[in-house]
Design an enzyme around this catalytic site. Structure first.
Site, PDB file in Angstrom:
ATOM      1  N   PRO A  59       0.635   4.297   3.688  1.00  0.00           N
ATOM      2  CA  PRO A  59       2.034   4.509   4.054  1.00  0.00           C
ATOM      3  C   PRO A  59       2.895   4.713   2.818  1.00  0.00           C
ATOM      4  O   PRO A  59       2.813   3.957   1.858  1.00  0.00           O
ATOM      5  CB  PRO A  59       2.402   3.202   4.779  1.00  0.00           C
ATOM      6  CG  PRO A  59       1.101   2.694   5.298  1.00  0.00           C
ATOM      7  CD  PRO A  59       0.083   3.068   4.267  1.00  0.00           C
ATOM      8  N   GLU A  60       3.706   5.774   2.837  1.00  0.00           N
ATOM      9  CA  GLU A  60       4.579   6.068   1.710  1.00  0.00           C
ATOM     10  C   GLU A  60       6.010   5.704   2.080  1.00  0.00           C
ATOM     11  O   GLU A  60       6.272   5.159   3.154  1.00  0.00           O
ATOM     12  CB  GLU A  60       4.431   7.534   1.322  1.00  0.00           C
ATOM     13  CG  GLU A  60       3.015   7.866   0.846  1.00  0.00           C
ATOM     14  CD  GLU A  60       2.897   9.231   0.194  1.00  0.00           C
ATOM     15  OE1 GLU A  60       3.933   9.832  -0.132  1.00  0.00           O
ATOM     16  OE2 GLU A  60       1.770   9.694   0.005  1.00  0.00           O
ATOM     17  N   HIS A 111      -7.306  -8.136  13.230  1.00  0.00           N
ATOM     18  CA  HIS A 111      -6.545  -7.935  11.999  1.00  0.00           C
ATOM     19  C   HIS A 111      -5.054  -8.211  12.154  1.00  0.00           C
ATOM     20  O   HIS A 111      -4.268  -7.811  11.304  1.00  0.00           O
ATOM     21  CB  HIS A 111      -6.735  -6.517  11.437  1.00  0.00           C
ATOM     22  CG  HIS A 111      -8.168  -6.106  11.307  1.00  0.00           C
ATOM     23  ND1 HIS A 111      -9.076  -6.822  10.549  1.00  0.00           N
ATOM     24  CD2 HIS A 111      -8.853  -5.056  11.840  1.00  0.00           C
ATOM     25  CE1 HIS A 111     -10.263  -6.220  10.623  1.00  0.00           C
ATOM     26  NE2 HIS A 111     -10.160  -5.164  11.387  1.00  0.00           N
ATOM     27  N   ARG A 126      -7.385  -3.529   6.210  1.00  0.00           N
ATOM     28  CA  ARG A 126      -8.008  -3.580   4.879  1.00  0.00           C
ATOM     29  C   ARG A 126      -7.486  -4.734   4.024  1.00  0.00           C
ATOM     30  O   ARG A 126      -8.041  -5.026   2.976  1.00  0.00           O
ATOM     31  CB  ARG A 126      -7.779  -2.259   4.156  1.00  0.00           C
ATOM     32  CG  ARG A 126      -8.368  -1.071   4.909  1.00  0.00           C
ATOM     33  CD  ARG A 126      -8.166   0.220   4.151  1.00  0.00           C
ATOM     34  NE  ARG A 126      -8.566   1.374   4.941  1.00  0.00           N
ATOM     35  CZ  ARG A 126      -8.462   2.632   4.534  1.00  0.00           C
ATOM     36  NH1 ARG A 126      -7.950   2.900   3.349  1.00  0.00           N
ATOM     37  NH2 ARG A 126      -8.847   3.625   5.308  1.00  0.00           N
ATOM     38  N   LYS A 176       6.535  13.800 -23.019  1.00  0.00           N
ATOM     39  CA  LYS A 176       5.457  13.251 -22.197  1.00  0.00           C
ATOM     40  C   LYS A 176       4.396  14.313 -21.932  1.00  0.00           C
ATOM     41  O   LYS A 176       4.698  15.422 -21.475  1.00  0.00           O
ATOM     42  CB  LYS A 176       6.012  12.749 -20.861  1.00  0.00           C
ATOM     43  CG  LYS A 176       6.953  11.550 -20.977  1.00  0.00           C
ATOM     44  CD  LYS A 176       6.182  10.284 -21.327  1.00  0.00           C
ATOM     45  CE  LYS A 176       7.096   9.084 -21.451  1.00  0.00           C
ATOM     46  NZ  LYS A 176       7.770   8.724 -20.202  1.00  0.00           N
TER      47      LYS A 176
END
Length: 271
Positions: free
Chosen positions: A2-3, A90, A109, A151
């Protein structure tokens, strides 16, 4: 994983059911998540939820005693259900409300977390070094230009650095760079000011659209009400290796950058 849009959608989904409610009990069935769940989370019992905020990909449930800080990890999801709803495999944590509902964290997880924040956001090591939120005025092209100079890291990994800006995860970095016409392999310090001026509003737009449309559908993500997001239907490059570019029909290429799959059009995206 999930973002930011998925986490924001979760916040929007749970807030109407929880704001102003009293937390009767916190039930921890499994303390062994990414980090052990601290006993301090029980400090919220008997207190009203004052606000539910998001900082980067953390959800903060605020009370007068402090905040419970949730992270969904790779497979976590939140549901607001009646407290007597039968448990699923879970289901690790319940935040039971006095009105008979509860916020339930499911994480197959166990890479997610449930931590305690005692004080302001800068007091916790996981939050103290975070960059600005991408949808705020604090995130602008001038910041990208200033931090990128010199960078050599590729631009995709640069915009995914949470110290630069939070929440631009792998999917949305791929999509934003495609729309900006920037090769994700290009060194961040070589990207011109003009191109960062193009990229910045695109990042904001892509994330805002994903939030509006319910988050990206990944196999492990559902909204708080159980329905999937659907931004994945509109992905232009992510997950489309060898498929024709939607603009020029050149096959989309895939390469691994920073241990993440990266997708780009070799014709539309320039170094």
């Amino acid at each position: 994983m999930p973002e930011l849009p998925e986490v924001e959608v979760s916040r929007l989904g749970i807030s109407p059911h929880m704001l102003g409610k009293v937390i009767e009990k916190v039930v921890v069935r499994n303390k062994q998540l990414r980090w052990p769940v601290p006993d301090d989370v029980h400090k919220v019992e008997g207190l009203e939820i004052a606000s539910i905020r998001r900082r980067a990909k953390y959800l903060l449930i605020d009370t007068s005693a402090g905040s419970i800080m949730l992270h969904l990890g790779m497979s976590g999801r939140l549901r607001v259900v009646p407290t007597n709803t039968p448990l699923q495999k879970h289901d690790h944590i319940d935040m039971q409300l006095a009105d008979g509902l509860c916020l339930r964290l499911n994480d197959a997880r166990r890479f997610g977390s449930c931590l305690w924040l005692d004080g302001n956001d800068t007091s916790h090591e996981l939050l103290s070094s975070l960059g600005p939120e991408p949808l705020t005025d604090e995130f602008d092209s001038e910041r990208l230009v200033a931090l990128s100079r010199g960078k050599q890291v590729c631009v995709k990994n640069f915009i995914m650095d949470n110290k630069v800006v939070v929440g631009v995860g792998n999917i949305y970095a791929n999509e934003s760079l495609f729309l900006a016409g920037i090769d994700p392999r290009m060194p961040a310090g070589k990207v011109s000011k003009k191109r960062y001026q193009t990229l910045t509003p695109i990042i904001k737009r892509v994330l805002a659209q994903a939030i509006e449309q319910g988050g990206t559908t990944l196999k492990d993500f559902v909204q708080a009400d159980g329905s999937p997001g659907y931004f994945a239907q509109e992905l232009l490059v992510y997950g489309r290796a060898k498929q024709p570019c939607t603009v020029c029909e050149t096959p989309i290429k895939s390469v691994v950058l920073g241990q993440r799959n990266t997708f780009y059009c070799p014709k539309c995206q320039k170094r």
